[in-house]
Design an enzyme around this catalytic site. Structure first.
Site, PDB file in Angstrom:
ATOM      1  N   ARG A  41       4.665  10.997   2.372  1.00  0.00           N
ATOM      2  CA  ARG A  41       4.435  12.462   2.517  1.00  0.00           C
ATOM      3  C   ARG A  41       4.592  12.829   4.113  1.00  0.00           C
ATOM      4  O   ARG A  41       4.580  14.157   4.170  1.00  0.00           O
ATOM      5  CB  ARG A  41       3.170  12.761   2.204  1.00  0.00           C
ATOM      6  CG  ARG A  41       2.719  13.049   0.585  1.00  0.00           C
ATOM      7  CD  ARG A  41       1.678  13.583   0.196  1.00  0.00           C
ATOM      8  NE  ARG A  41       0.559  12.551   0.197  1.00  0.00           N
ATOM      9  CZ  ARG A  41      -0.624  12.949   0.383  1.00  0.00           C
ATOM     10  NH1 ARG A  41      -0.800  14.394   0.533  1.00  0.00           N
ATOM     11  NH2 ARG A  41      -1.678  12.048   0.246  1.00  0.00           N
ATOM     12  N   ASP A  82      -4.004   4.149   9.327  1.00  0.00           N
ATOM     13  CA  ASP A  82      -3.897   5.663   8.988  1.00  0.00           C
ATOM     14  C   ASP A  82      -5.216   6.554   8.963  1.00  0.00           C
ATOM     15  O   ASP A  82      -5.373   7.556   8.884  1.00  0.00           O
ATOM     16  CB  ASP A  82      -3.000   6.043   7.903  1.00  0.00           C
ATOM     17  CG  ASP A  82      -3.538   5.768   6.514  1.00  0.00           C
ATOM     18  OD1 ASP A  82      -4.532   5.150   6.827  1.00  0.00           O
ATOM     19  OD2 ASP A  82      -2.901   6.126   5.479  1.00  0.00           O
ATOM     20  N   ASN A  91     -14.317   6.809  -1.632  1.00  0.00           N
ATOM     21  CA  ASN A  91     -14.206   5.544  -0.959  1.00  0.00           C
ATOM     22  C   ASN A  91     -13.426   5.804   0.411  1.00  0.00           C
ATOM     23  O   ASN A  91     -12.254   6.177   0.289  1.00  0.00           O
ATOM     24  CB  ASN A  91     -13.631   4.582  -1.945  1.00  0.00           C
ATOM     25  CG  ASN A  91     -13.165   3.003  -0.913  1.00  0.00           C
ATOM     26  OD1 ASN A  91     -13.776   2.781  -0.019  1.00  0.00           O
ATOM     27  ND2 ASN A  91     -12.147   2.601  -1.708  1.00  0.00           N
ATOM     28  N   LYS A 105      11.614  14.015  43.598  1.00  0.00           N
ATOM     29  CA  LYS A 105      11.951  12.813  42.859  1.00  0.00           C
ATOM     30  C   LYS A 105      11.996  11.453  43.623  1.00  0.00           C
ATOM     31  O   LYS A 105      12.688  11.712  44.729  1.00  0.00           O
ATOM     32  CB  LYS A 105      13.219  13.224  42.128  1.00  0.00           C
ATOM     33  CG  LYS A 105      13.612  11.937  41.200  1.00  0.00           C
ATOM     34  CD  LYS A 105      15.117  11.820  41.148  1.00  0.00           C
ATOM     35  CE  LYS A 105      15.512  10.893  42.308  1.00  0.00           C
ATOM     36  NZ  LYS A 105      17.027  10.442  42.210  1.00  0.00           N
TER      37      LYS A 105
HETATM   38  C1  UD1 Z   1      -7.246   3.780  -0.821  1.00  0.00           C
HETATM   39  C2  UD1 Z   1      -8.328   3.169  -1.777  1.00  0.00           C
HETATM   40  C3  UD1 Z   1      -9.119   4.480  -2.167  1.00  0.00           C
HETATM   41  C4  UD1 Z   1      -9.578   5.171  -0.931  1.00  0.00           C
HETATM   42  C5  UD1 Z   1      -8.606   5.355  -0.043  1.00  0.00           C
HETATM   43  C6  UD1 Z   1      -9.028   6.011   1.396  1.00  0.00           C
HETATM   44  C7  UD1 Z   1      -7.212   1.530  -3.008  1.00  0.00           C
HETATM   45  C8  UD1 Z   1      -6.523   1.000  -4.397  1.00  0.00           C
HETATM   46  N1  UD1 Z   1      -7.698   2.636  -2.964  1.00  0.00           N
HETATM   47  O1  UD1 Z   1      -6.198   4.419  -1.722  1.00  0.00           O
HETATM   48  O2  UD1 Z   1     -10.273   4.151  -2.878  1.00  0.00           O
HETATM   49  O3  UD1 Z   1     -10.150   6.266  -1.158  1.00  0.00           O
HETATM   50  O4  UD1 Z   1      -7.395   4.079   0.285  1.00  0.00           O
HETATM   51  O5  UD1 Z   1      -7.967   6.272   2.003  1.00  0.00           O
HETATM   52  O6  UD1 Z   1      -7.200   0.664  -2.112  1.00  0.00           O
HETATM   53  N2  UD1 Z   1      -1.587  -0.273   2.346  1.00  0.00           N
HETATM   54  C9  UD1 Z   1      -0.814  -1.709   2.596  1.00  0.00           C
HETATM   55  N3  UD1 Z   1      -0.341  -2.181   1.725  1.00  0.00           N
HETATM   56  C10 UD1 Z   1      -0.177  -1.734   0.562  1.00  0.00           C
HETATM   57  C11 UD1 Z   1      -0.870  -0.409   0.051  1.00  0.00           C
HETATM   58  C12 UD1 Z   1      -1.569   0.128   1.363  1.00  0.00           C
HETATM   59  O7  UD1 Z   1      -0.759  -2.109   3.717  1.00  0.00           O
HETATM   60  O8  UD1 Z   1       0.475  -2.515  -0.563  1.00  0.00           O
HETATM   61  C13 UD1 Z   1      -2.226   0.268   3.434  1.00  0.00           C
HETATM   62  C14 UD1 Z   1      -1.573   1.776   3.797  1.00  0.00           C
HETATM   63  O9  UD1 Z   1      -0.627   1.608   4.659  1.00  0.00           O
HETATM   64  C15 UD1 Z   1      -2.707   2.430   4.152  1.00  0.00           C
HETATM   65  C16 UD1 Z   1      -3.954   1.745   3.611  1.00  0.00           C
HETATM   66  O10 UD1 Z   1      -3.502   0.428   3.085  1.00  0.00           O
HETATM   67  O11 UD1 Z   1      -3.033   2.165   5.825  1.00  0.00           O
HETATM   68  C17 UD1 Z   1      -4.618   2.406   2.449  1.00  0.00           C
HETATM   69  O12 UD1 Z   1      -3.503   2.705   1.385  1.00  0.00           O
HETATM   70  P1  UD1 Z   1      -3.145   4.148   0.799  1.00  0.00           P
HETATM   71  O13 UD1 Z   1      -1.980   4.109  -0.170  1.00  0.00           O
HETATM   72  O14 UD1 Z   1      -3.054   5.383   1.746  1.00  0.00           O
HETATM   73  O15 UD1 Z   1      -4.621   4.197  -0.039  1.00  0.00           O
HETATM   74  P2  UD1 Z   1      -4.736   4.393  -1.576  1.00  0.00           P
HETATM   75  O16 UD1 Z   1      -4.304   3.131  -2.173  1.00  0.00           O
HETATM   76  O17 UD1 Z   1      -4.143   5.765  -1.966  1.00  0.00           O
END
Ligand code: UD1
Ligand code: CA
Length: 473
Positions: A16, A105, A172, A354
Site C-alpha cells: 500500500r 513498520d 494486537n 562552498k
Molecule cells: C500482524 C498480526 C496482527 C496484528 C498486526 C499489527 C499476524 C498474523 N497478525 O498482522 O494480529 O494486529 O500484525 O500490526 O501476525 N512480516 C514478515 N514476514 C512475513 C509477514 C510479515 O517479516 O512473512 C513482517 C512485516 O514486514 C511487518 C510485520 O511482519 O513488519 C507484520 O506484518 P503485517 O503483514 O504488517 O501484519 P499482519 O500479518 O497483517
C-alpha cells in the site's frame, strides 16, 4: 535480569505504500523506520538482534550494512509472521531467555514502554507478554479476545474473525515477549490453516494458553504509537507524531519554539538550551545546534554543526558545514558542504560559501561566492566579490591571509594567493599572487567628458517622446 534477544520483522512487501523503496526504509521525521525500531531495540541491550528481510531485501541489507551487531535472515517467500520468526530460530540457537519481537513498520514505539513490557514479562514469569491497543477503527488488525473476567484468550485475525469478534476494539499491536523455548516448541506446530494461508505468529500465543501457561496482554499507553505504517497517509501521521514529540522534548530541555506547529526538527537533531527556533525552521539529519543560538524564519540546516550564540537571520540554507560560536548568518545565506566558518565571522545576504574556511571575525556580507578558499582572520570581503575557482575542467584554490581588505566587485581568479594585510581596490580582477601588505588594482583609467552625458540623455529622451506620440496617433 534474564537476557533478551530481539527479532525485527521487516520482510513484508508494504504494497500500500506504492513505492520502489522498501517500506522500512521510508523515513519517519527524517529517520528510516527500521533505524528507529533498531534504536529502541538497542536500548534493551539485547544479547542478539536478528532482522528478518525479504521483499527488496538487498536494499535493506545495504542500508543496515554498517551495523555489525545484527544478524540478517532472508525470508523468501514471505509466508507470514509465524514463518518469519521460525526462520530466526537457528540464529537463536543456545539462547534461552526472552525473545522480543518487533515490527520494522511500527517506528513510534517508545523505549520506556518496551522496557515496561519486558519488565512485566520477567516479573510475572509469563511465557508470552504482548502489547495491545484500544483503537477507534481496528480495521484489518488482529483482535484480542478475552474471557468474561478480562483474561486473555487468543488473537483472531480480522480475515478469520466472526462478526462479534470484529466488533472488538482491542487489537494486537504485533509487539511481543516470548520465552525462547516456547517458540522452539510451538512454531513448528503452527499451520497455514486460515483465511490467508499464512503461518500466524499469534497462533503461538494461543498454544501457550492451551498449554495453560501464563500470557499477559498489556494495553499500550498511547495507542497511536504502536499502529503500523502501511500507507503514505500513515507515514505522514507517524511523522507528525514524531515531530510533535521531538518539539516537546526540545521545549522541555530549554529550547524556545516560537511556533511548534511550523517547526520541523528531525529525530536525530540536537539543539542546545536557550536557542530560539523561529517559524518554518527545518533542522535535518545529524545537525547539532549549540546553546543560545537564534535560527531565523525558514532557514534549513542539514548535517550542520553549529556552535553557541550563532544568529541566523532567516531564509538560509546550510548543509554539511561547521559554524563556530557567535557567527552571524543570513538572511539568505547558502552554506554548502565543506564550509567552515570560524568564530565571530559574518556571512551575509546572498552569499554562497562552498568547501572553504572563513577565518575568525572575517566578514563576507553581501552577494559573494567563495569556493575552495582558505581565508584568514579579520578579512573584509566587499560586496559582489567572486572567487573564480573553476576553469571548466578543474577547481582551483584561493588563499587569503589575515587582515586583508577586498574591495567590492573583485574577482579572484584561482589559483591565487593574497598575502596578509593586502588591500585590493574595488573592481579588481586578481590573476596573480598579491604580496603581503600590497595595494592591488586593475582598473581602466576614468575619462570625464564635460556636458556629454546631459547632451546624450536629452537626445535619447526626445526620441522616446516622439515614438510615444506616434503610437498614440
Ligand atoms: C500482524 C498480526 C496482527 C496484528 C498486526 C499489527 C499476524 C498474523 N497478525 O498482522 O494480529 O494486529 O500484525 O500490526 O501476525 N512480516 C514478515 N514476514 C512475513 C509477514 C510479515 O517479516 O512473512 C513482517 C512485516 O514486514 C511487518 C510485520 O511482519 O513488519 C507484520 O506484518 P503485517 O503483514 O504488517 O501484519 P499482519 O500479518 O497483517
Ligand atoms: Ca499480512
Amino acid at each position: 535480569m534474564p537476557s533478551t534477544a530481539v527479532i525485527i520483522l521487516a520482510a513484508g512487501q508494504g504494497t500500500r505504500m506504492k513505492s520502489d523503496l522498501p517500506k522500512v526504509l521510508h523515513p519517519v521525521n527524517g529517520v528510516a523506520m527500521v533505524d528507529q525500531v533498531l534504536a529502541v531495540a538497542r536500548d534493551l541491550q539485547p544479547a542478539r538482534t536478528v532482522v528478518v528481510i525479504g521483499h527488496q531485501g538487498e536494499r535493506v541489507r545495504d542500508h543496515l550494512a554498517g551495523a555489525d551487531d545484527l544478524t540478517l535472515i532472508d525470508q523468501t517467500p514471505q509466508l507470514g509472521t509465524g514463518d518469519a520468526v521460525r526462520q530466526c530460530l537457528p540464529a537463536l540457537e543456545g539462547f534461552h531467555g526472552t525473545v522480543v519481537v518487533l515490527s520494522g513498520d511500527v517506528p513510534l514505539i517508545q523505549a520506556n514502554e518496551l522496557g515496561r513490557l519486558v519488565a512485566t514479562h520477567h516479573e510475572r514469569h509469563t511465557v508470552v507478554t504482548l502489547f495491545t491497543a484500544v483503537v477507534d477503527t481496528p480495521g484489518g488488525l488482529g483482535r484480542v479476545v478475552r474471557d468474561d473476567t478480562g483474561r486473555f484468550l487468543r488473537i483472531v485475525e480480522a480475515k478469520d474473525a466472526q462478526p462479534h469478534e470484529l466488533a472488538i476494539h482491542e487489537i494486537n499491536a504485533g509487539i511481543y515477549c516470548f520465552d525462547a523455548d516456547l517458540l522452539r516448541r510451538c512454531l513448528p506446530k503452527v499451520t497455514r490453516d486460515n483465511a490467508q494461508g499464512e503461518f500466524y505468529l499469534p497462533d503461538v500465543v494461543a498454544m501457550a494458553v492451551a498449554e495453560r501457561h501464563l500470557v499477559e496482554a498489556l494495553p499500550y499507553t498511547e495507542p497511536s504509537e504502536v499502529l503500523g505504517v502501511n500507507s503514505r497517509l500513515d507515514l505522514a501521521h507517524a511523522s507528525a507524531h514524531a515531530r510533535r514529540r521531538v518539539n516537546e522534548a526540545l521545549m522541555a530541555s530549554g529550547v524556545t519554539l516560537v511556533d511548534p506547529a511550523t517547526t520541523y526538527v528531525e529525530s536525530g537533531v540536537q539543539v542546545g538550551r536557550d536557542t530560539v527556533l523561529h517559524p518554518g525552521v527545518y533542522l535535518r539529519g545529524a545537525t547539532r545546534i549549540g546553546a543560545g543560538c537564534e535560527i531565523g524564519p525558514y532557514s534549513s540546516y542539514v548535517d550542520a554543526v553549529v556552535g553557541d550564540g550563532v544568529r541566523d537571520r532567516g531564509y538560509s540554507h546550510v548543509e554539511g558545514c561547521t559554524i563556530a560560536a557567535e557567527v552571524l548568518v543570513g538572511p539568505f545565506s547558502r552554506l554548502r558542504p565543506g564550509a567552515e566558518i570560524a568564530t565571530g565571522a559574518h556571512i551575509g545576504n546572498f552569499v554562497e560559501v562552498k568547501k572553504s574556511r572563513i577565518g575568525a571575525g572575517s566578514k563576507v556580507n553581501h552577494l559573494s561566492y567563495i569556493g575552495d578558499t582558505e581565508m584568514g582572520a579579520r578579512v573584509n570581503v566587499g560586496a559582489g566579490t567572486i572567487t573564480c575557482n573553476y576553469d571548466g575542467a578543474n577547481k582551483h584554490k584561493t588563499v587569503i591571509g589575515d587582515d586583508v581588505f577586498i574591495g567590492s566587485d573583485t574577482q579572484l581568479v584561482a589559483p591565487v594567493t593574497v598575502g596578509d594585510g593586502a588591500l585590493i581596490g574595488a573592481g579588481t580582477t586578481v590573476t596573480q599572487d598579491v604580496p603581503a601588505g600590497a595595494l592591488t588594482l586593475t582598473r581602466a583609467p576614468q575619462e570625464n567628458r564635460p556636458g556629454a552625458g546631459k547632451k546624450y540623455l536629452d537626445r535619447a529622451r526626445q526620441i522616446a517622446a516622439e515614438k510615444k506620440q506616434k503610437k498614440q496617433e
